[in-house]
Design an enzyme around this catalytic site. Sequence first.
Site, PDB file in Angstrom:
ATOM      1  N   GLY A   1       2.785  -3.121  -1.247  1.00  0.00           N
ATOM      2  CA  GLY A   1       2.119  -3.915  -2.268  1.00  0.00           C
ATOM      3  C   GLY A   1       1.961  -5.393  -1.962  1.00  0.00           C
ATOM      4  O   GLY A   1       1.025  -6.031  -2.440  1.00  0.00           O
TER       5      GLY A   1
ATOM      6  N   ASN B   1      -0.506 -16.292   3.122  1.00  0.00           N
ATOM      7  CA  ASN B   1      -1.568 -16.122   2.130  1.00  0.00           C
ATOM      8  C   ASN B   1      -1.036 -16.541   0.764  1.00  0.00           C
ATOM      9  O   ASN B   1      -0.325 -15.780   0.102  1.00  0.00           O
ATOM     10  CB  ASN B   1      -2.038 -14.659   2.107  1.00  0.00           C
ATOM     11  N   PRO B   2      -1.342 -17.762   0.343  1.00  0.00           N
ATOM     12  CA  PRO B   2      -0.756 -18.250  -0.920  1.00  0.00           C
ATOM     13  C   PRO B   2      -1.149 -17.407  -2.129  1.00  0.00           C
ATOM     14  O   PRO B   2      -0.409 -17.345  -3.105  1.00  0.00           O
ATOM     15  CB  PRO B   2      -1.310 -19.681  -1.039  1.00  0.00           C
ATOM     16  N   LYS B   3      -2.288 -16.746  -2.030  1.00  0.00           N
ATOM     17  CA  LYS B   3      -2.737 -15.938  -3.163  1.00  0.00           C
ATOM     18  C   LYS B   3      -1.842 -14.702  -3.344  1.00  0.00           C
ATOM     19  O   LYS B   3      -1.306 -14.468  -4.425  1.00  0.00           O
ATOM     20  CB  LYS B   3      -4.179 -15.505  -2.909  1.00  0.00           C
ATOM     21  N   THR B   4      -1.671 -13.945  -2.272  1.00  0.00           N
ATOM     22  CA  THR B   4      -0.834 -12.748  -2.393  1.00  0.00           C
ATOM     23  C   THR B   4       0.636 -13.138  -2.550  1.00  0.00           C
ATOM     24  O   THR B   4       1.379 -12.479  -3.283  1.00  0.00           O
ATOM     25  CB  THR B   4      -0.998 -11.822  -1.175  1.00  0.00           C
TER      26      THR B   4
ATOM     27  N   LYS C   1       9.318 -17.116   6.432  1.00  0.00           N
ATOM     28  CA  LYS C   1      10.638 -16.620   6.040  1.00  0.00           C
ATOM     29  C   LYS C   1      10.568 -15.426   5.093  1.00  0.00           C
ATOM     30  O   LYS C   1      11.581 -14.778   4.858  1.00  0.00           O
ATOM     31  CB  LYS C   1      11.445 -17.740   5.368  1.00  0.00           C
TER      32      LYS C   1
ATOM     33  N   GLY D   1       9.373 -11.830  -0.551  1.00  0.00           N
ATOM     34  CA  GLY D   1       9.500 -10.652  -1.421  1.00  0.00           C
ATOM     35  C   GLY D   1      10.824 -10.567  -2.138  1.00  0.00           C
ATOM     36  O   GLY D   1      10.886 -10.218  -3.312  1.00  0.00           O
ATOM     37  N   GLU D   2      11.891 -10.869  -1.435  1.00  0.00           N
ATOM     38  CA  GLU D   2      13.227 -10.703  -2.027  1.00  0.00           C
ATOM     39  C   GLU D   2      13.606 -11.910  -2.880  1.00  0.00           C
ATOM     40  O   GLU D   2      14.109 -11.771  -3.984  1.00  0.00           O
ATOM     41  CB  GLU D   2      14.283 -10.528  -0.929  1.00  0.00           C
TER      42      GLU D   2
END
Lengths: 725, 158
Positions: free
Chosen positions: A471, A616-619, A686, A689-690
């Site tokens: 995702g 990608n700042p958007k995602t 870096k 997600g986490e």
Amino acid sequence: MSGSVGQPIDRVDGPAKVGGKARYAADFRPSGVVYGAIVTAAIAKGRIAALDTTAAEAIPGVISVIHHGNAPQLAYAPMDPRPIVDPKTGEALRVFQNDQVLFAGQPIALVVAEEPEQAIQAAALVRASYAVGNAASDFSHASLEARPPEESRHPGGKPGALRRGDADAAFAAATRRVDASYEQPAEFHCAIELHGTIARWDHDHLTLWDKTQWVDNDRTEMAHVFGIPDDNVRVISPFVGGAFGSALRSWPHVAAAALASLLVNRPVELVLTRRQQFSSVGYRPRTVQRVRLGADDNGRLTAVIHEAVAQTSAYEEYAEMVIEPPAMLYSTPTLRADYRLAPMNVNTPCPMRAPGIVTGTLALELAMDELAEACDLDPLRLRLLNYAERDENKNLPWSSKSLRQCYAIGAERFGWSRRPSAPASRRDGHWLVGYGMASAVYPAHRAPATAHAELRADGTASVTSAASDMGPGTYTSMTQVAADELGLPINAVQFELGDSLMPPAPVHGGSMTMASVGSAVQAACRALRAKALDLEHPNRLPQDRGAMQQAYARLLARHRLDCLTAETEAMPDDAAGRFSMYAFGAVFAEVRVDAELGEIRVPRLLGVYAAGRIVNPKTARSQCIGGMVGGLGMALTERGQWDDRFGKIMNASLADYLVPVNADVQSIEALFVPEEDPWVNPLGVKGVGEIALVGVAPAILNAIHNATGRRIRSLPATLEKVMGC
Amino acid sequence: MRSVLSLTVNGRAREDLVADNMLLLDYLREVAGLTGTKQGCDGGECGACTVLVDDQPRLACSTLAHQVAGKRIETIEGLATRGRLSALQQAFHEKLGTQCGFCTPGMIMAAEALLRRNPDPSRDEIKAALSGNLCRCTGYVKIVESVETAVRAREAAE
């Protein structure tokens, strides 16, 4: 040439997803597919005394009912070394190999039928009787006999203890002290896609369409289960409908689907029910942490003592890095951190978004808020006073750390200076208003990865790696990296992933996909471009991206080539031995609590992250907002509840296990601090997600204290706790 | 028991021999081959299977196929016209209303039903209309923005 890396590029897989054309594991339709439904154990420990399948077999369309009484013994060859996603000790659950029951919800039979409804109906008719054993089903009992993780005795195993100086003596001597216990319940990933597998055998070759965050490991694990070469197994998983860690390792139902397909000689689709998701795959383990913080009168930490006890299963030992944040997030001359595990008759826990780190940070950041009160200091001021200028745990300098900027930008943007200085001092109508904050941290990992890049006759490029995209936007970010290296526009590059026949990639977890696979994509495309330049004088290649595609096409045609390829493995260098690498962040929350009813609302959440370069700042922003909402759920609603008497999970549905819904979410903002890190990996990333989940729950609970004066030390912060019931 | 089911799916009339206990969800996915409609729970918890039945949103996981005999069914696959995404689909794409994408078909169909009955909904009306649809990735913020963007795009197109 301006790069696409760093630009808010639209998701390249967006049109497929909004069109219903993205194919997840259960969307594949091999011809002749039949359907499986699992029967689960109703007791937490014992053995199956008898299994009556007569009524199930009488249902029209039922092909087979598979169980320990009729299943063949499978190889289950041990893997050496064990994959990083599997527990280091104990043995994974083997499906239908004996009559033993180790936890409630364990698969004990599998019905295969022509239609899904027939399988479900028949599964409900399988009758099991049991010889019931004495289950360890009560956490408070089990935790009395908790022990350090066995893996801590082996090199590379997660530590059971960390020490610096004499923390107990320093705590006893401290003039300002906090001593409190914090409870985090079990939490479930609850991705909207159910775990599912389609298995098909062609002679001695197995194809699996599976929900997995690591096709390569899934392939190898299933090869070991069936005792066949890795090359005889192919795993395909182009889209994963969310996972958050639940699809890192291969679960027993994958073997069950493959076994069923072998026995009925048809492709078998097995999708777990939502209820089964709570026992057939893992979860974040319930963890209780006692934290003692000692400080001097100025608020400088003199001692950190952190003791954590977490649940694990009776057959495997799952350990996390719960004690890492207290060892490195703040500067302290003394530290004693202990981590112990309590085996229970439950299914094995597994990593869930920011595993261990989110848990350790939760307790530490709640305790820091209490210490700020004990020192009569602003909570943000206390954190700045104890800012760690180097990693005192690893005794290494940071590769980069911009946490101070996160604090400053966050405080300014949020309006932290307007925080009510005394608890329960601000009221807006019937709402009590409070502000809270917490730090966030997550290590920057990297693993070896390989990518294959190919220029095609039309001048477009195709790049592959056996990575995954649950995702966040792997397809998109890899396409950006490849396009920049090759000098091509985004739409002239196609990135593909999710097939074990592709060059190997590491697990899609731990926020390391961009660092690992991105570096491989960059290296492969760089090598491919060098190959092209070997054939052509650089002056004859255009600078313009639109013209580059034609130039590549002409080049291939002139040299009579169908394609030009390069395959490169990108390996981590030795920088991880010289620097400590982490992403950092600061989370700010405004909370409103209804003074009469205890209803808790979170009108504003702000996360500011320093995570290296943002591809990608958007995602990335969207990923962070989603993670923060996960933290909102952790703070206010999420709790897996077992019946302590019987070891059964009681709220195994999305109606009873409460993930955040639309109405829970108000203003959520995620910002990135520009950060350049020359050491972390070639891309300087870096991962986000986490970390997006870390720090959110303590920021909200600290805000609840600021609003109400009430310390809530067990998650989730429900109305009755706020009301003091 | 099986009997003939006649209905319209995405504008196309169909007749199939379908078991009486088959869910609309399994009919769409297994019989009609339209796997865009997703299953995310054991019945009515998540909204991932939302389709339109005579313009109304309906949970395909909690509906028997034979219950919608003679009716007009629309799924995510039916929204695009000649390969062109609808305004709502385009907005979900551009505004990142989709992340893993699994809740997306149900989310878009629920939003489509809203816009058909109320072409200019407020933010609260959007949230209420999507209240039965769970998403675990986006945190809903971008989903609501997507629907708002689609509303403006549809107004501009008129």
